[in-house]
Design an enzyme around this catalytic site. Structure first.
Site, PDB file in Angstrom:
ATOM      1  N   ASP A  24       0.853  -1.188   0.000  1.00  0.00           N
ATOM      2  CA  ASP A  24       0.000   0.000   0.000  1.00  0.00           C
ATOM      3  C   ASP A  24       0.892   1.242   0.000  1.00  0.00           C
ATOM      4  O   ASP A  24       1.704   1.440   0.899  1.00  0.00           O
ATOM      5  CB  ASP A  24      -0.883  -0.013   1.248  1.00  0.00           C
ATOM      6  CG  ASP A  24      -2.008   1.004   1.182  1.00  0.00           C
ATOM      7  OD1 ASP A  24      -2.153   1.654   0.137  1.00  0.00           O
ATOM      8  OD2 ASP A  24      -2.736   1.143   2.179  1.00  0.00           O
ATOM      9  N   ASP A 142      -3.082   2.379  -5.937  1.00  0.00           N
ATOM     10  CA  ASP A 142      -1.922   2.426  -5.042  1.00  0.00           C
ATOM     11  C   ASP A 142      -1.819   1.234  -4.106  1.00  0.00           C
ATOM     12  O   ASP A 142      -1.102   1.292  -3.109  1.00  0.00           O
ATOM     13  CB  ASP A 142      -1.938   3.720  -4.229  1.00  0.00           C
ATOM     14  CG  ASP A 142      -3.094   3.770  -3.239  1.00  0.00           C
ATOM     15  OD1 ASP A 142      -4.048   2.990  -3.409  1.00  0.00           O
ATOM     16  OD2 ASP A 142      -3.047   4.594  -2.309  1.00  0.00           O
ATOM     17  N   GLU A 143      -2.519   0.131  -4.386  1.00  0.00           N
ATOM     18  CA  GLU A 143      -2.380  -1.028  -3.518  1.00  0.00           C
ATOM     19  C   GLU A 143      -2.618  -2.312  -4.288  1.00  0.00           C
ATOM     20  O   GLU A 143      -3.331  -2.337  -5.292  1.00  0.00           O
ATOM     21  CB  GLU A 143      -3.328  -0.950  -2.323  1.00  0.00           C
ATOM     22  CG  GLU A 143      -4.785  -1.008  -2.688  1.00  0.00           C
ATOM     23  CD  GLU A 143      -5.680  -1.115  -1.464  1.00  0.00           C
ATOM     24  OE1 GLU A 143      -5.374  -1.919  -0.564  1.00  0.00           O
ATOM     25  OE2 GLU A 143      -6.686  -0.388  -1.419  1.00  0.00           O
TER      26      GLU A 143
END
Length: 490
Positions: A24, A142-143
Site C-alpha cells: 500500500d 496504489d495497492e
C-alpha cells in the site's frame, strides 16, 4: 510451483501456509507530486480540487502526513482544509487570499489532481510487483495483494518484503508500506499497522493474537456504521468479536456477521487471484541519469519491444496498439501510440513502430523509456498477415494516449468493497527484465480490471476505487500538472 526466480535454497510444499503481501503506497498522490517537485519533500502537501480563491466546491483527495498534523484529511471539504492549512500562495501580497498575519510554517502546498501522472507512476510500481510475484491482485491505483508463497519462506519473509519496498523506493521514488500474513485480510491490516514506510510480518499461528487488541474499526471491511453497531453490542476489539457468540452477529448483519466473526479470528480462505484478463503489456527502463544521445535510447527501445512482444506471444495475445513512453526531466510523462487495423502478433513490427514513434525524442534528455502493446485479444483466431497490416500501420497514427484510465479516487480516498465484508465499502508477471550498467530495467506491467476491494489504509475507513487499464484513442501528450475534476476516469 512457479518457475520464476526465488531465494536460493528455499523449498516449499503446495500445502504449506500461504505467504501474502499487501503493498500500500503512502500518501500516493502527494508522493507523486513530490517526484515532480522535489522541493515539496518535508512540506505539507494537499492534493485536491477547489482550493483556488473563488472556488466554492472541492474536496481533498489526499494529504501528506505533514498536512495531517494540521487536521487536513482525505475526503474533507477543501474549505475546511484551507481553514486549517492556508495555501502558501496566501503569503503573496498580490494573492486574492493574502493574509499578512500568516507565516510560512502555518501554510501548505496545494496541487490539483493529475490522474494521468499518478497512473503513470502507479504503472512503474506495478511492474516491480509483477516481477516480485507470479500472482498479483491489483485492487486500486496504489495497492495490491501478492502471493509470494513460491518466492520465499516465512523464515525470510521480512527480508523479501523489504526487498520490494527498497526496489520501489529506489526505482520509482515513492514509499510503500507492506503487510505480510497468511491471509489477505490480515495482510491488509498489517500494511496499515506501521505507516509510513512500514513493514509488519504476521506469521502463521500469530494472526489471532495480532488482531485481538485492535479496535473493531480496524478490522478488514469494517467502516464507521458497522463499528458503531459492534460497539453497541459491547464489542470493542477484534478479540471481543472473535470471542463472541456468532449467532447475534449473524442476526444483526446477516452473512456478513459470520464473515466478521471469521476475520476477527484470523480465518480467511480467499486466494490472491489476478483481476481478469490483462488489457496491456508494457516494459520500462530507467537510466541512471537523463540521456540525450539517441543510440542508448534506441538500444533500450529495441530490448523493451522484444520483451513485450515475447510476453504477448507467451500469453497467447494479439494486439491492436503499439505505444512508447518517454519520461523527460523533471518528470514529464510523454506517450505516443499507433493503432493497427487488426490484431497482430509480429515482434518485428512492434520494434519498427516503437522506433518510429520515438523519433521525436531523439535529441531530448530522457530519464526513462517504455514500450507497450495494448487492445489485447486472447481468442484463438487466425492472425492476419504482416503484409495485410503493415502498410496501414506505418501510415496510421491513433489520436490517443497511452495513459491507463482510472477512477478518480486515490487509494486513500473513497470506498470500494471486498466481496463479503463492509457496509461502508462502497496477473501474473514474468522475469523478462533486462539490466545494463547505469540502467534499471523493470518488469512487465499487466493491467486488468475487476471489482474493488475494501481499503481502509492510513485514511481510516476510506478506500480506493479500482484501476483499469485502457487506451482511448487520443493523441498522447505531455502530462501537465492538473486534472479538470475528480470525476470517474474509468
Amino acid at each position: 510451483m512457479s518457475d520464476g526466480p526465488r531465494l536460493p535454497g528455499i523449498e516449499t510444499d503446495d500445502d504449506e501456509d500461504r505467504i501474502v503481501c499487501h503493498v500500500d503506497a503512502d500518501c500516493f498522490y502527494a508522493s507523486c507530486e513530490r517526484l515532480r517537485e522535489p522541493e515539496l519533500r518535508g512540506e505539507p502537501v494537499v492534493v485536491g480540487m477547489g482550493y483556488e480563491p473563488g472556488d466554492t466546491i472541492g474536496a481533498v483527495a489526499t494529504a501528506s502526513y505533514e498536512a495531517r498534523e494540521f487536521g487536513v484529511e482525505s475526503a474533507q471539504a477543501i474549505s475546511s482544509a484551507l481553514e486549517r492549512l492556508p495555501r502558501r500562495e496566501a503569503l503573496d501580497e498580490d494573492a486574492d487570499d493574502y493574509d499578512p498575519d500568516l507565516t510560512p510554517e502555518e501554510t501548505g502546498h496545494y496541487r490539483p489532481v493529475d490522474m494521468d501522472f499518478y497512473e503513470s507512476i502507479a504503472g512503474e510500481v506495478r511492474e516491480i510487483l509483477h516481477e516480485c510475484s507470479d500472482t498479483v491482485r491489483e485492487v486500486s491505483i496504489d495497492e495490491a495483494y501478492l502471493d509470494v508463497t513460491d518466492r520465499t519462506a516465512w523464515e525470510v519473509a521480512d527480508g523479501f518484503a523489504r526487498h520490494i519496498t527498497d526496489r520501489i523506493r529506489r526505482e520509482v521514488g515513492v514509499t510503500v508500506s507492506v503487510g505480510v500474513a497468511p491471509t489477505m485480510s490480515a495482510a491488509k491490516i498489517a500494511s496499515d499497522f506501521d505507516k509510513p514506510d512500514g513493514l509488519t510480518v504476521v506469521r502463521p499461528g500469530e494472526v489471532r493474537e495480532f488482531l485481538a487488541p485492535l479496535e473493531v474499526d480496524l478490522l478488514h471491511g469494517v467502516g464507521p456504521v458497522t463499528a458503531r453497531a459492534l460497539r453497541e453490542m459491547g464489542l470493542e476489539t477484534a478479540g471481543d468479536v472473535a470471542a463472541a457468540d456468532p449467532k447475534p452477529l449473524v442476526e444483526r448483519f446477516g452473512e456478513r456477521g459470520r464473515e466478521l466473526y471469521d476475520r476477527a479470528r484470523g480465518d480467511d480462505d480467499r486466494r490472491v487471484e489476478p483481476k481478469g484478463e490483462p488489457k496491456s503489456f508494457s516494459r520500462e527502463s530507467a537510466f541512471a541519469e537523463p540521456v540525450e544521445a539517441a543510440a542508448p535510447k534506441y538500444e533500450q527501445i529495441e530490448t523493451l519491444a522484444a520483451a513485450v512482444a515475447d510476453r504477448a506471444q507467451r500469453e497467447g495475445a494479439l494486439y491492436r496498439t503499439v505505444g512508447v513512453k518517454a519520461v523527460t526531466p523533471p518528470y514529464d510523462v510523454n506517450t505516443r501510440e499507433r493503432s493497427l487495423p487488426g490484431p497482430i502478433d509480429d515482434p518485428e513490427l512492434v520494434d519498427r513502430i516503437a522506433r518510429d514513434l520515438f523519433t521525436e525524442f531523439d535529441g531530448e534528455a530522457v530519464r526513462k523509456v517504455g514500450v507497450r502493446v495494448a487492445n489485447l485479444e486472447f481468442a484463438a483466431a487466425d492472425q492476419a498477415s504482416l503484409d495485410g497490416w503493415e502498410g496501414q500501420a506505418n501510415g496510421q497514427r491513433a489520436d490517443g494516449d497511452d495513459t491507463a484510465a482510472t477512477t478518480a479516487a486515490d487509494g486513500e480516498l473513497a470506498a470500494s468493497s471486498d466481496p463479503g465484508v463492509g457496509d461502508e465499502t462502497g496477473s501474473t508477471g514474468d522475469e523478462t527484465n533486462s539490466s545494463d550498467e547505469g540502467t534499471n530495467s523493470t518488469g512487465d506491467e499487466t493491467n486488468s480490471s475487476d471489482e474493488g476491494t475494501n481499503s481502509t489504509g492510513d485514511e481510516g475507513d476510506s478506500a480506493a476505487d479500482e484501476t483499469a487499464s485502457a487506451t482511448d484513442g487520443r493523441e498522447s501528450t505531455t502530462h501537465a500538472e492538473g486534472q479538470a475534476s475528480l470525476g470517474d476516469f474509468s
